[in-house]
Design an enzyme around this catalytic site. Structure first.
Site, PDB file in Angstrom:
ATOM      1  N   TYR A 118     -15.241  17.222 -16.201  1.00 33.15           N
ATOM      2  CA  TYR A 118     -16.053  15.655 -16.179  1.00 33.15           C
ATOM      3  C   TYR A 118     -16.925  15.592 -15.078  1.00 33.15           C
ATOM      4  CZ  TYR A 118     -16.289  10.899 -15.291  1.00 33.15           C
ATOM      5  OH  TYR A 118     -16.690   9.701 -15.053  1.00 33.15           O
ATOM      6  N   LYS A 152      -7.448   6.659 -19.556  1.00 29.61           N
ATOM      7  CA  LYS A 152      -7.743   7.306 -20.970  1.00 29.61           C
ATOM      8  C   LYS A 152      -6.552   7.075 -21.720  1.00 29.61           C
ATOM      9  CE  LYS A 152     -11.713   8.423 -19.162  1.00 29.61           C
ATOM     10  NZ  LYS A 152     -11.803   7.769 -18.144  1.00 29.61           N
ATOM     11  N   ARG A 186       1.032  -1.362  -0.037  1.00 28.01           N
ATOM     12  CA  ARG A 186      -0.074   0.145   0.103  1.00 28.01           C
ATOM     13  C   ARG A 186       0.942   1.324   0.008  1.00 28.01           C
ATOM     14  NH1 ARG A 186      -1.623   1.725   4.656  1.00 28.01           N
ATOM     15  NH2 ARG A 186      -2.251  -0.430   5.425  1.00 28.01           N
ATOM     16  N   ASP A 231      -6.084  19.081 -14.723  1.00 31.41           N
ATOM     17  CA  ASP A 231      -6.648  17.598 -15.287  1.00 31.41           C
ATOM     18  C   ASP A 231      -6.263  17.853 -16.696  1.00 31.41           C
ATOM     19  OD1 ASP A 231      -7.861  15.555 -16.205  1.00 31.41           O
ATOM     20  OD2 ASP A 231      -9.606  15.608 -14.960  1.00 31.41           O
TER      21      ASP A 231
END
Ligand code: P1T
Length: 387
Positions: free
Chosen positions: A103, A200, A50, A175
């Site tokens: 978005y 993406k 982690r 972004d």
């Protein structure tokens, strides 16, 4: 090294030291934990996956290299990256000034999650930088931008807005999912943080959900790393491997996405049944000059409207044959979707319409098929729906 070379080599250097196996690709380290000889020191540098994992670490060095940043951090999704940045940076009473076209999932995170923690958001049309200046308040800690935006492909001037934000002591997050670091480098334009949905273009094959943050500020990096470990928003080793593989062809793919998108956008503009074709590479785009100045290419995303409103748009989307009707973007296969019903459906209708996300709006992610085949599908579909 140039972009193409870094995309292939950084993080994938063969280990030819004693005990090294010379892997030409960094392997997938599936261990959740790492044994050590001494209690207070991880023997091989890793303690628990982690916190850090060798495959993820290799990806993060590649991410940093392609952005020209000091650090890369890989997350389990684009939204996990955003959540981690917001939680690391903000506290109750803070304000975010954000671009009004984002978005839909980012708006949901801001309006329905961050709001619960006492963080307010002021949305502005950031195509005009002076709207950002007017919106800045004493408690504005973050200016949050997308450029080009999802879905309307609006641009904002990263350098001008960063200068305004920095005068007010705010951090600028961009972004950069649509452009990728191949076509646009927000940090070089004075932004503080670049954020991605690697789902993406960066991964590029529609087979992994992931996110990334690239930045050079040490204090903010430490805060985000702390948050990621505390909240567990990391990317798995398997997905890290996939994203590394994707990045190796990012420059080639982006060049082809751009070439295909220009052809498709020009085709759409020539069709009488189609209106409002938006693509930053078209001269008709209201911010084409800014796109040429700020970006090295225009990407693979196009939006347009089909004459005949919602019914025509639905019929068009459901009649496509080669292009798949699906959310998501940036993969090798062309995808089309209806923002008002799909990616941006959670924005109330009135607000959507004010922004320009109409019921006739179609978003197209132009893939890497032969452009003629994509155009043939669009042409046949326009004909089939009687347009
Ligand atoms: O899906 P995820 O990896 O969590 O990324 C969220 C996200 C963040 N930023 C931008 C600009 C995005 O487009 C997305 C995800 N977008 C879609 C799924 C979509 O079809 O638009």
């Amino acid at each position: 090294m140039e972009f193409e070379t870094e995309a292939i080599h950084v993080g994938d250097e063969p280990n030819l030291e004693v005990g090294g196996t010379g892997d030409i690709n960094t392997p997938i380290h599936l261990s959740s934990t790492f044994a050590r000889r001494e209690v207070d020191k991880p023997t091989g540098g890793y303690a628990y996956s982690r916190t850090d994992n060798p495959t993820r670490h290799a990806l993060e060095s590649k991410l940093a290299a392609i952005e020209g940043a000091k650090h890369g951090i890989a997350f389990s999704s684009g939204l996990a990256a955003e959540t981690s940045l917001f939680l690391a940076l903000l506290k109750a009473g803070d304000n975010i000034v954000a671009f009004d076209d984002l978005y839909g999932g980012t708006k949901r995170l801001l309006d329905k999650v961050m709001a619960k923690f006492g963080v307010s958001v002021t949305y502005v049309d950031a195509t005009n930088s002076s709207n950002v200046r007017k919106a800045m308040r004493k408690n504005t800690r973050l200016v949050w931008l997308e450029t080009p935006t999802n879905p309307l492909l609006k641009l904002c001037d990263i350098r001008a807005i960063s200068s305004i934000a920095h005068e007010h002591g705010a951090v600028v997050g961009v972004d950069n999912t649509f452009a990728t670091p191949y076509f646009q480098r927000p940090l070089e334009l004075s932004a503080d943080v670049s954020v991605y949905s690697t789902t993406k273009y960066i991964n590029g094959h529609s087979d992994s959900i992931g996110g990334a943050i690239m930045l050079s500020d040490e204090t903010l990096y430490e805060k985000i790393k702390f948050l990621q470990n505390a909240a567990g928003t990391l990317l798995s080793a398997f997905d890290s491997y996939l994203v590394m593989r994707g990045i190796k062809t990012l420059p080639l793919r982006m060049r082809e996405h751009g070439l295909n998108a220009v052809k498709v956008a020009e085709f759409l503009e020539s069709q009488s049944a189609v209106s409002k074709v938006r693509y930053p590479g078209l001269e008709s785009h209201p911010q084409h000059e800014l796109a040429k100045r700020q970006m090295n290419g225009f990407g693979g995303m196009i939006t347009f409207e089909v004459k005949g409103g919602r019914r025509a748009a639905m019929k068009f989307l459901e009649s496509l044959r080669l292009v798949s009707l699906a959310e998501d973007l940036g993969g090798v296969k062309s995808l089309a979707e209806h923002p008002a019903s799909m990616t941006h459906s959670e924005i109330p209708r009135k607000a959507r319409e004010e922004l320009g996300i109409s019921e006739a709006l179609i978003r197209l992610s132009v893939g890497l098929e032969n452009a003629d085949d994509i155009i043939m599908d669009l042409k046949a579909t326009l004909k089939a729906v009687g347009r």
